[in-house]
Enzyme design. Structure first.
Site, PDB file in Angstrom:
ATOM      1  N   GLY A 282     -15.443   0.527   3.899  1.00 17.77           N
ATOM      2  CA  GLY A 282     -15.467  -0.784   3.319  1.00 17.77           C
ATOM      3  C   GLY A 282     -13.890  -1.462   3.693  1.00 17.77           C
ATOM      4  N   ALA A 283     -12.998  -0.578   3.630  1.00 16.77           N
ATOM      5  CA  ALA A 283     -11.549  -1.265   4.115  1.00 16.77           C
ATOM      6  C   ALA A 283     -10.858   0.135   4.323  1.00 16.77           C
ATOM      7  CB  ALA A 283     -11.144  -1.896   3.063  1.00 16.77           C
TER       8      ALA A 283
ATOM      9  N   GLU B  70      -6.499   1.123   4.517  1.00 18.41           N
ATOM     10  CA  GLU B  70      -5.159   0.638   3.810  1.00 18.41           C
ATOM     11  C   GLU B  70      -3.978   0.800   5.132  1.00 18.41           C
ATOM     12  OE1 GLU B  70      -6.946   3.429   3.248  1.00 18.41           O
ATOM     13  OE2 GLU B  70      -5.400   5.065   2.818  1.00 18.41           O
TER      14      GLU B  70
ATOM     15  N   HIS C 183      -7.442  -2.318  -4.172  1.00 19.14           N
ATOM     16  CA  HIS C 183      -7.221  -0.806  -3.840  1.00 19.14           C
ATOM     17  C   HIS C 183      -6.506  -0.534  -2.748  1.00 19.14           C
ATOM     18  CE1 HIS C 183      -9.657   3.093  -3.352  1.00 19.14           C
ATOM     19  NE2 HIS C 183      -9.016   2.885  -2.016  1.00 19.14           N
ATOM     20  N   GLU C 184      -6.845  -1.520  -1.679  1.00 15.01           N
ATOM     21  CA  GLU C 184      -5.971  -1.147  -0.345  1.00 15.01           C
ATOM     22  C   GLU C 184      -4.472  -1.490  -0.716  1.00 15.01           C
ATOM     23  OE1 GLU C 184      -7.461   0.641   1.344  1.00 15.01           O
ATOM     24  OE2 GLU C 184      -9.739  -0.122   0.807  1.00 15.01           O
TER      25      GLU C 184
ATOM     26  N   HIS D 287      -2.552   1.187  -2.288  1.00 18.42           N
ATOM     27  CA  HIS D 287      -2.147   2.200  -1.230  1.00 18.42           C
ATOM     28  C   HIS D 287      -0.822   2.188  -0.690  1.00 18.42           C
ATOM     29  CE1 HIS D 287      -5.792   4.972  -1.333  1.00 18.42           C
ATOM     30  NE2 HIS D 287      -6.669   4.134  -0.876  1.00 18.42           N
TER      31      HIS D 287
ATOM     32  N   GLU E 295      -7.071   8.410  -3.223  1.00 16.72           N
ATOM     33  CA  GLU E 295      -8.238   7.784  -3.487  1.00 16.72           C
ATOM     34  C   GLU E 295      -8.143   7.498  -5.162  1.00 16.72           C
ATOM     35  OE1 GLU E 295      -9.103   5.887  -1.480  1.00 16.72           O
ATOM     36  OE2 GLU E 295      -8.446   6.798   0.506  1.00 16.72           O
TER      37      GLU E 295
HETATM   38  N1  BES Z   1      -8.916   5.060   2.786  1.00 17.80           N
HETATM   39  C1  BES Z   1      -9.991   4.730   2.614  1.00 17.80           C
HETATM   40  C2  BES Z   1     -10.775   4.169   3.729  1.00 17.80           C
HETATM   41  C3  BES Z   1     -11.472   5.376   4.396  1.00 17.80           C
HETATM   42  C4  BES Z   1     -12.686   5.945   3.791  1.00 17.80           C
HETATM   43  C5  BES Z   1     -10.780   6.035   5.660  1.00 17.80           C
HETATM   44  C6  BES Z   1     -13.156   6.920   4.575  1.00 17.80           C
HETATM   45  C7  BES Z   1     -11.538   6.915   6.149  1.00 17.80           C
HETATM   46  C8  BES Z   1     -12.644   7.519   5.735  1.00 17.80           C
HETATM   47  C9  BES Z   1      -9.763   3.243   1.674  1.00 17.80           C
HETATM   48  O1  BES Z   1      -8.630   3.313   1.105  1.00 17.80           O
HETATM   49  C10 BES Z   1     -10.905   3.225   0.757  1.00 17.80           C
HETATM   50  O2  BES Z   1     -10.997   3.940  -0.235  1.00 17.80           O
HETATM   51  N2  BES Z   1     -11.907   2.254   0.932  1.00 17.80           N
HETATM   52  C11 BES Z   1     -13.098   1.923   0.111  1.00 17.80           C
HETATM   53  C12 BES Z   1     -13.114   0.834  -0.528  1.00 17.80           C
HETATM   54  C13 BES Z   1     -12.458   0.970  -2.101  1.00 17.80           C
HETATM   55  C14 BES Z   1     -12.623  -0.295  -2.852  1.00 17.80           C
HETATM   56  C15 BES Z   1     -13.013   2.275  -2.894  1.00 17.80           C
HETATM   57  C16 BES Z   1     -14.281   2.146   0.923  1.00 17.80           C
HETATM   58  O3  BES Z   1     -14.208   1.839   2.182  1.00 17.80           O
HETATM   59  O4  BES Z   1     -15.505   2.154   0.585  1.00 17.80           O
HETATM   60 ZN    ZN Z   2      -8.665   4.357  -0.618  1.00 17.56          ZN
END
Ligand code: BES
Ligand code: ZN
Length: 851
Positions: free
Chosen positions: A275-276, A278, A311-312, A315, A334
């Site tokens: 989704g995103a 950080e 969320h981001e 982080h 997380e």
């Molecule tokens: N650090 C994660 C992104 C990520 C996820 C990197 C899996 C590598 C592998 C980011 O901070 C994150 O948690 N993103 C979530 C969104 C959040 C609102 C829960 C996501 O991508 O779903």
């Molecule tokens: Zn995250």
């Protein structure tokens, strides 16, 4: 250690050796966006800590052209350079021992801008009518090594100085602000240098290059924040910019440390794996997680954008400034970012009552953790490739939930102060779960480590059985498992109890398998108030456990729901526990249905949202479990949802609340899925109007998906018009959210032929890889077809599918596969239980026919 070292020693190891560590990277990259090749060179200041003839670092998918080490004026080359593919390491062997202290390791390399959304990759977009490539990085968890050779573990923090050579008309961004930009000789290329970063981990390094527009704002302490989008879309970043500015202001107070970098950029990327992400100072997002358009976006998308941004940005402190020491502690990143994002969103949008929605996270954590194939929050990672596999509901949702449990136990103020000192203590460094407990323990004087270890070091969670006789509560804990068996765990459970009023409460720590509690003081007023007496454990569902009440207490709670005495969270918790206990055959389906009936006068979004998800789960089950009763059971569920649905209607009311808008979308969708004819017909009618006039106010984004699914219910191979109209909408929109809405509806058709068409569409160039998963939402009737299709597709497209599984699924696959098999068994067990429920027919008939 030195003399006996051999290059073979470094193979098959979980982590890089620690005899040398990077301090500073001077990284130069020159990507070619047309040929999708890049070349680069990196000069790494390496501190040799103990005597060695080796340097061992990570590298993958790169060709290494030249390597040398220089110290003072002297330059030496390795006598042997070995790339160990399985371990993704580069082993440099030198003739003699390297001098202790700092040397500079220089490596020249080349690589490919891949199409797999990880490492240094390309994403496609349209610019002035042409399809172009942008270059993007996605390094978490272990993909920085696919862009440049590096010590690619979170514990090896270093400073980064990045320089890029790119076409002069493009925007190039990285973690830090630009320090110098100069156009090269013929004007075609430019060299952009960025300021040197503070100490940070490799997985947070980021680079994006392409055509972009931006809007910007500034925080109260002068940090410049920008939102970058495809050209022409920047206004859709207005909402997330606003959330970002407010979150940053809030976090600097909450963590009591200013935002650590001079700027923050957030950017929407058309092809994105998560989704995103950080990245420090340059947060990347999937378009639908950053862009919001008043006219085109749904309320739930708005909320998703807010949560994701919050969320981001959390982080930037929790994760980026203080980083987990190893992937075992991923949950610190997380779980905390997830929990804190609710804190921020609650402060910014109090009317969303977002903490009641947090219980959705708790529910998904509990669902996964009720499998014997779950894993502890702190999980051993023996190989870097296992890290990607733990970005799951345990690290995120259970992690966030046990933090909420701890905060509620310690109190909000104490918790915040302790967190602030943890951040201060470990800023620019790394920490483990135990480091956090130590700070919390010191600041609170409570035995935090023992309490929390019972939740983070063992998988699963308990169900607490409670029985009351005279004025004593008998408590008994047992590990809850969805297949009805009981595991062997025991937890230290912070219990809370309320009795007939939220003012009459008690706290208690259950430390052993069973205990007794005197509740004289709580139930003094029971006499004479038999009718209105209720007792609720786990006040506001702050604890990560389920409760199974004895019959009398359960009845009391049912009355309390009918008389509307309970908080939103407690109402949600009671139905969620009952539904999970029913799956495990600890509560019959007939009592679950009677309990649902007690919710018939509820009107609040989060409560009904849970009633809806329980209802749909039951509806799916009964077709198979009790086909004779399934018609009547669905009638009852429709009756339950019909009156709030009628109050809401299909059209948005002037000035209505965000939550009512969310509820309308879910309740209409549920009625369509339950096969309610009038709702399906109305959806089809609205769709026809919308199809003719895309600007019509008849089908706004929130209700659109319910109408799309309604349309698909009547679609057949001989009359494909509905399917084709949806494809037309898909092709005519450039909005990611709308495309996903269509993709998620197509396969909900009961006609197998259409399901096959819908699945094949997913493999065409028209669907981005990132979106294809949303299309696997197949109608029950289409499951066989979907399976046949997957087998067929694996034959026809074996290469792609193999690549897909090999690159993205392998590490996650084994556990995920076992979890899926376990879910199938659980369902079969539930079905058996429901078939044995002797009072079901009678209860259903009563529920359907009563006035
Ligand atoms: N650090 C994660 C992104 C990520 C996820 C990197 C899996 C590598 C592998 C980011 O901070 C994150 O948690 N993103 C979530 C969104 C959040 C609102 C829960 C996501 O991508 O779903
Ligand atoms: Zn995250």
């Amino acid at each position: 250690m030195c003399e006996k070292q051999e290059s073979g020693d470094f193979r098959g190891q979980p982590r890089l050796p620690h005899f040398a560590a990077p301090r500073r990277y001077d990284l130069f990259l020159n990507p070619d966006l047309s040929s999708c090749e890049f070349s680069g060179s990196v000069a790494i200041t390496v501190d040799v800590i103990s005597p060695t003839r080796f340097l061992v670092l990570n590298s993958a998918d790169l060709s290494i052209d030249a390597t040398s080490v220089s110290l003072g004026g002297k330059t030496i080359s390795p006598c042997k350079t070995e790339l160990v593919e399985d371990d993704e390491i580069l082993v440099l062997e030198f003739d003699s021992q390297l001098p202790l202290g700092e040397s500079v390791l220089r490596i020249d390399f080349t690589g490919t801008l891949n199409d797999q959304m990880r490492g240094f990759y390309r994403s496609k977009y349209e610019y002035k009518g042409d399809v172009e490539n942008m270059a993007v990085t996605q390094f978490e968890s272990v993909h920085a090594r696919r862009c440049f050779p590096c010590w690619d573990e979170p514990g090896f923090k270093a400073q980064f100085k990045i320089t890029l050579e790119v076409p002069s008309q493009l925007v190039a961004l990285s973690n830090m602000p630009v320090s110098e930009e100069k156009i090269n000789g013929d004007g075609v290329l430019k060299t952009i240098s960025f300021e040197e970063s503070p100490l940070m981990s490799t997985y947070l390094v980021a680079i994006v290059i392409g055509h972009f527009d931006y809007i910007q704002g500034i925080t109260s302490d002068g940090i410049q924040v920008r939102v970058y989008t495809q050209v022409g879309m920047s206004e859709q970043g207005r909402f997330s910019l606003d959330v970002a500015l407010k979150s940053l202001n809030l976090y600097k107070d909450y963590f009591a440390v200013p935002y650590p970098l001079p700027k923050l950029d957030m950017i929407a990327i058309p092809d994105f794996v998560a989704g995103a992400m950080e990245n420090y100072g340059l947060v990347t997002y999937r378009e639908s997680a950053l862009l919001y358009d008043e006219k085109l976006s749904s309320a739930s998308n708005k909320q998703n954008v807010a949560i994701t941004v919050a969320h981001e940005l959390a982080h930037q402190w929790f994760g980026n400034l203080v980083t987990m020491e190893w992937w075992t502690h991923l949950w610190l990143n997380e779980g905390f970012a997830s929990w804190v994002s609710y804190l921020a969103v609650d402060a910014i949008f109090p009317e969303w009552k977002i903490w009641t929605q947090f219980l959705d996270e708790t529910a998904s954590g509990m669902k996964l953790d009720a499998l014997s194939e779950s894993h502890p929050i702190e999980v051993e990672i023996k190989h870097a490739s296992e890290a990607d596999a733990i970005f799951d509901s345990i690290s995120y949702d259970k992690g966030a939930s046990v933090i909420r449990m701890l905060q509620s136990y310690l109190g909000a103020d104490c918790f915040q102060k302790a967190l602030a000192s943890y951040i201060k203590k470990y800023a620019y460094g790394n920490a483990t779960t135990d480091d956090l407990w130590a700070v919390l323990e010191e600041e609170s004087g409570e035995p935090v480590r023992d309490l929390m270890s019972s939740w983070t070091k063992q998988q699963g969670y308990p169900v607490i059985f409670i029985n009351m006789d005279s004025n004593k509560l008998h408590l008994y804990q047992e590990q809850f498992l969805s297949d009805g068996s009981s595991g062997s765990g025991t937890w230290i459970v912070p219990l809370t109890i309320c009795c007939s009023s939220y003012d009459i409460s008690k706290k208690f720590i259950l430390k052993s398998k069973s205990d007794e509690l005197d509740v004289d003081d709580l139930i003094l007023h029971k006499e004479g108030n038999q009718e209105t007496f209720w007792m609720k454990l786990n006040t506001d569902q702050t604890g990560f456990y389920r409760v199974k009440y004895d019959d009398e207490l359960a009845l009391g709670l049912k009355y309390a729901i009918q008389a509307d005495k309970l908080s939103l969270m407690d109402k949600i918790g009671i139905i969620d526990d009952a539904s999970a206990l029913s799956v495990a055959c600890k509560v019959t389906l007939s009592s679950l249905l009677s309990l649902l009936d007690a919710y018939s006068t509820q009107s609040h979004y989060t409560v009904l949202s849970r009633v809806i998800s329980v209802s749909l789960k039951i509806a799916n089950l009964v077709d198979e479990a009790t086909p004779d009763l399934s018609g009547d059971i669905k009638l009852f569920l429709i009756k339950l949802l019909k009156s709030p649905a009628e109050k809401l209607g299909w059209d948005v009311k002037e000035g209505e609340s965000h939550l009512d808008t969310m509820l309308r979308a879910e309740i209409l969708m549920a009625l369509v899925r339950l096969g309610n004819k009038s709702t399906v017909d109305e959806g089809i009618r609205c769709f026809a109007i919308f199809l003719n006039d895309r600007n019509s106010s008849v089908l706004l984004p929130d209700t659109r998906k319910a109408a799309y699914v309604a349309v698909m219910q009547h679609c057949t191979v001989s009359d494909k018009s509905g399917y084709e109209s949806l494809l037309k909408i898909y092709r005519e929109t450039d909005q990611s959210e709308e495309k996903v809405r269509v993709i998620g509806s197509l396969a909900s058709c009961p006609d197998k032929g259409i399901v096959l068409d819908a699945l094949n569409f997913l493999l065409t160039d028209e669907v981005r890889n990132q979106d294809a998963v949303y299309g696997l939402n197949v109608a029950i009737q289409g499951r066989e077809t979907a399976w046949e299709w997957l087998k067929f597709a694996s034959y026809e497209k074996s290469e792609e599918i193999e690549k897909f599984f090999a690159s993205r699924m392998k590490p996650t696959f084994e556990r995920a596969l076992k979890q899926s098999l376990e879910r199938i068994k659980i369902n079969a067990h539930w079905i058996k239980g429901v078939r044995n429920d002797e009072s079901l027919a009678e209860v259903v008939s009563h529920l359907v026919h009563k006035a």
